[in-house]
Design a protein around this motif. Structure first.
Motif, PDB file in Angstrom:
ATOM      1  N   GLU A 161     -21.394 -11.139  12.088  1.00 36.72           N
ATOM      2  CA  GLU A 161     -20.507 -12.287  12.297  1.00 36.72           C
ATOM      3  C   GLU A 161     -19.534 -12.412  11.127  1.00 36.72           C
ATOM      4  O   GLU A 161     -18.323 -12.615  11.317  1.00 36.72           O
ATOM      5  CB  GLU A 161     -21.324 -13.576  12.440  1.00 36.72           C
ATOM      6  CG  GLU A 161     -20.452 -14.814  12.633  1.00 36.72           C
ATOM      7  CD  GLU A 161     -21.254 -16.107  12.614  1.00 36.72           C
ATOM      8  OE1 GLU A 161     -20.784 -17.069  13.248  1.00 36.72           O
ATOM      9  OE2 GLU A 161     -22.318 -16.155  11.969  1.00 36.72           O
ATOM     10  N   GLY A 162     -20.060 -12.279   9.907  1.00 38.25           N
ATOM     11  CA  GLY A 162     -19.195 -12.342   8.724  1.00 38.25           C
ATOM     12  C   GLY A 162     -18.149 -11.243   8.745  1.00 38.25           C
ATOM     13  O   GLY A 162     -16.969 -11.487   8.451  1.00 38.25           O
ATOM     14  N   ASP A 163     -18.575 -10.033   9.108  1.00 38.96           N
ATOM     15  CA  ASP A 163     -17.635  -8.909   9.189  1.00 38.96           C
ATOM     16  C   ASP A 163     -16.569  -9.177  10.247  1.00 38.96           C
ATOM     17  O   ASP A 163     -15.377  -8.903  10.027  1.00 38.96           O
ATOM     18  CB  ASP A 163     -18.381  -7.610   9.530  1.00 38.96           C
ATOM     19  CG  ASP A 163     -19.289  -7.141   8.407  1.00 38.96           C
ATOM     20  OD1 ASP A 163     -19.165  -7.661   7.273  1.00 38.96           O
ATOM     21  OD2 ASP A 163     -20.140  -6.258   8.666  1.00 38.96           O
ATOM     22  N   LEU A 164     -17.008  -9.707  11.393  1.00 39.00           N
ATOM     23  CA  LEU A 164     -16.046  -9.995  12.472  1.00 39.00           C
ATOM     24  C   LEU A 164     -15.083 -11.110  12.071  1.00 39.00           C
ATOM     25  O   LEU A 164     -13.878 -11.036  12.375  1.00 39.00           O
ATOM     26  CB  LEU A 164     -16.789 -10.367  13.764  1.00 39.00           C
ATOM     27  CG  LEU A 164     -17.505  -9.207  14.452  1.00 39.00           C
ATOM     28  CD1 LEU A 164     -18.356  -9.731  15.608  1.00 39.00           C
ATOM     29  CD2 LEU A 164     -16.526  -8.161  14.947  1.00 39.00           C
ATOM     30  N   GLN A 165     -15.589 -12.124  11.396  1.00 38.69           N
ATOM     31  CA  GLN A 165     -14.701 -13.200  10.943  1.00 38.69           C
ATOM     32  C   GLN A 165     -13.670 -12.655   9.957  1.00 38.69           C
ATOM     33  O   GLN A 165     -12.488 -13.019  10.022  1.00 38.69           O
ATOM     34  CB  GLN A 165     -15.498 -14.333  10.299  1.00 38.69           C
ATOM     35  CG  GLN A 165     -16.244 -15.179  11.311  1.00 38.69           C
ATOM     36  CD  GLN A 165     -17.105 -16.248  10.661  1.00 38.69           C
ATOM     37  OE1 GLN A 165     -17.326 -16.247   9.456  1.00 38.69           O
ATOM     38  NE2 GLN A 165     -17.600 -17.163  11.470  1.00 38.69           N
TER      39      GLN A 165
ATOM     40  N   THR B 233      -9.654 -12.610  10.504  1.00 41.13           N
ATOM     41  CA  THR B 233      -8.742 -13.128   9.477  1.00 41.13           C
ATOM     42  C   THR B 233      -7.691 -12.080   9.119  1.00 41.13           C
ATOM     43  O   THR B 233      -6.498 -12.389   9.032  1.00 41.13           O
ATOM     44  CB  THR B 233      -9.539 -13.541   8.220  1.00 41.13           C
ATOM     45  OG1 THR B 233     -10.467 -14.559   8.590  1.00 41.13           O
ATOM     46  CG2 THR B 233      -8.634 -14.055   7.121  1.00 41.13           C
ATOM     47  N   ASN B 234      -8.140 -10.836   8.944  1.00 39.76           N
ATOM     48  CA  ASN B 234      -7.199  -9.754   8.617  1.00 39.76           C
ATOM     49  C   ASN B 234      -6.186  -9.528   9.744  1.00 39.76           C
ATOM     50  O   ASN B 234      -4.995  -9.348   9.500  1.00 39.76           O
ATOM     51  CB  ASN B 234      -7.953  -8.452   8.327  1.00 39.76           C
ATOM     52  CG  ASN B 234      -8.747  -8.520   7.038  1.00 39.76           C
ATOM     53  OD1 ASN B 234      -8.479  -9.361   6.177  1.00 39.76           O
ATOM     54  ND2 ASN B 234      -9.733  -7.654   6.902  1.00 39.76           N
ATOM     55  N   GLU B 235      -6.667  -9.529  10.980  1.00 43.71           N
ATOM     56  CA  GLU B 235      -5.763  -9.310  12.120  1.00 43.71           C
ATOM     57  C   GLU B 235      -4.779 -10.469  12.268  1.00 43.71           C
ATOM     58  O   GLU B 235      -3.603 -10.253  12.584  1.00 43.71           O
ATOM     59  CB  GLU B 235      -6.571  -9.108  13.407  1.00 43.71           C
ATOM     60  CG  GLU B 235      -7.368  -7.815  13.444  1.00 43.71           C
ATOM     61  CD  GLU B 235      -6.513  -6.570  13.230  1.00 43.71           C
ATOM     62  OE1 GLU B 235      -5.437  -6.460  13.853  1.00 43.71           O
ATOM     63  OE2 GLU B 235      -6.931  -5.706  12.432  1.00 43.71           O
TER      64      GLU B 235
ATOM     65  N   ARG C 208       0.747 -12.532  11.656  1.00 44.66           N
ATOM     66  CA  ARG C 208       1.741 -13.387  10.984  1.00 44.66           C
ATOM     67  C   ARG C 208       2.812 -12.540  10.301  1.00 44.66           C
ATOM     68  O   ARG C 208       4.006 -12.841  10.376  1.00 44.66           O
ATOM     69  CB  ARG C 208       1.059 -14.299   9.960  1.00 44.66           C
ATOM     70  CG  ARG C 208       0.381 -15.508  10.576  1.00 44.66           C
ATOM     71  CD  ARG C 208      -0.032 -16.540   9.533  1.00 44.66           C
ATOM     72  NE  ARG C 208      -0.888 -16.005   8.484  1.00 44.66           N
ATOM     73  CZ  ARG C 208      -2.209 -15.915   8.557  1.00 44.66           C
ATOM     74  NH1 ARG C 208      -2.828 -16.321   9.637  1.00 44.66           N
ATOM     75  NH2 ARG C 208      -2.901 -15.427   7.555  1.00 44.66           N
ATOM     76  N   GLU C 209       2.357 -11.469   9.655  1.00 45.80           N
ATOM     77  CA  GLU C 209       3.317 -10.587   8.986  1.00 45.80           C
ATOM     78  C   GLU C 209       4.269  -9.945   9.991  1.00 45.80           C
ATOM     79  O   GLU C 209       5.479  -9.874   9.771  1.00 45.80           O
ATOM     80  CB  GLU C 209       2.581  -9.501   8.191  1.00 45.80           C
ATOM     81  CG  GLU C 209       1.871 -10.028   6.959  1.00 45.80           C
ATOM     82  CD  GLU C 209       0.985  -8.972   6.289  1.00 45.80           C
ATOM     83  OE1 GLU C 209       0.890  -7.819   6.802  1.00 45.80           O
ATOM     84  OE2 GLU C 209       0.375  -9.298   5.250  1.00 45.80           O
ATOM     85  N   LEU C 210       3.721  -9.504  11.129  1.00 46.64           N
ATOM     86  CA  LEU C 210       4.565  -8.893  12.167  1.00 46.64           C
ATOM     87  C   LEU C 210       5.533  -9.922  12.755  1.00 46.64           C
ATOM     88  O   LEU C 210       6.712  -9.606  13.010  1.00 46.64           O
ATOM     89  CB  LEU C 210       3.708  -8.298  13.279  1.00 46.64           C
ATOM     90  CG  LEU C 210       2.968  -7.011  12.922  1.00 46.64           C
ATOM     91  CD1 LEU C 210       1.996  -6.633  14.051  1.00 46.64           C
ATOM     92  CD2 LEU C 210       3.948  -5.874  12.662  1.00 46.64           C
TER      93      LEU C 210
END
Length: 130
Positions: free
Chosen positions: A87-91, A95-97, A102-104
């Protein structure tokens, strides 16, 4: 009563034998009572031993059952911990995606603004050329 008389000796001997016989009889009765008491205690002890053996078997079975349940709980706790890590990894991945999105979006907006400026310049150039 002449101690040398046979009758006296016989009577004395008879009294001694009867006295000894009485003691032996009482002793036998006491031993019979003691034997009955000991047999009763032995029977009670055997019953108790049988009951305790059954209880021990029951407790052994219950312990095996509880050991099984404990192993299952441990397995489930390990799986839960693994799921929490996932779950932590997926969160973190979400967040990264989102940051990438936002950057795109910002990059696209900048490109659109630049395109709009170019289009605005082209139209103003086109009106000057006339």
């Amino acid at each position: 009563r002449d101690p040398q008389n046979d009758q006296f000796s016989f009577n004395l001997l008879q009294e001694k034998v009867q006295s000894s016989w009485g003691r032996v009889t009482k002793s036998l009765e006491a031993q019979g009572s003691r034997k009955a008491e000991l047999e009763e205690r032995q029977s009670a002890a055997l019953t108790r031993r049988t009951d305790l053996a059954a209880k021990e078997e029951e407790l052994t079975s219950k312990r095996q059952e509880l050991d099984s349940e404990l192993a299952e709980v441990s397995r489930l706790e390990a799986r839960r911990d693994e799921l929490f890590r996932e779950e932590g990894d997926l969160q973190q991945a979400v967040t990264n995606e989102r940051r990438k999105v936002r950057e795109l979006e910002m990059s696209r907006k900048e490109q659109q603004e630049m395109e709009a400026e170019r289009m605005g310049l082209h139209s103003s150039w086109g009106s000057r050329a006339r």
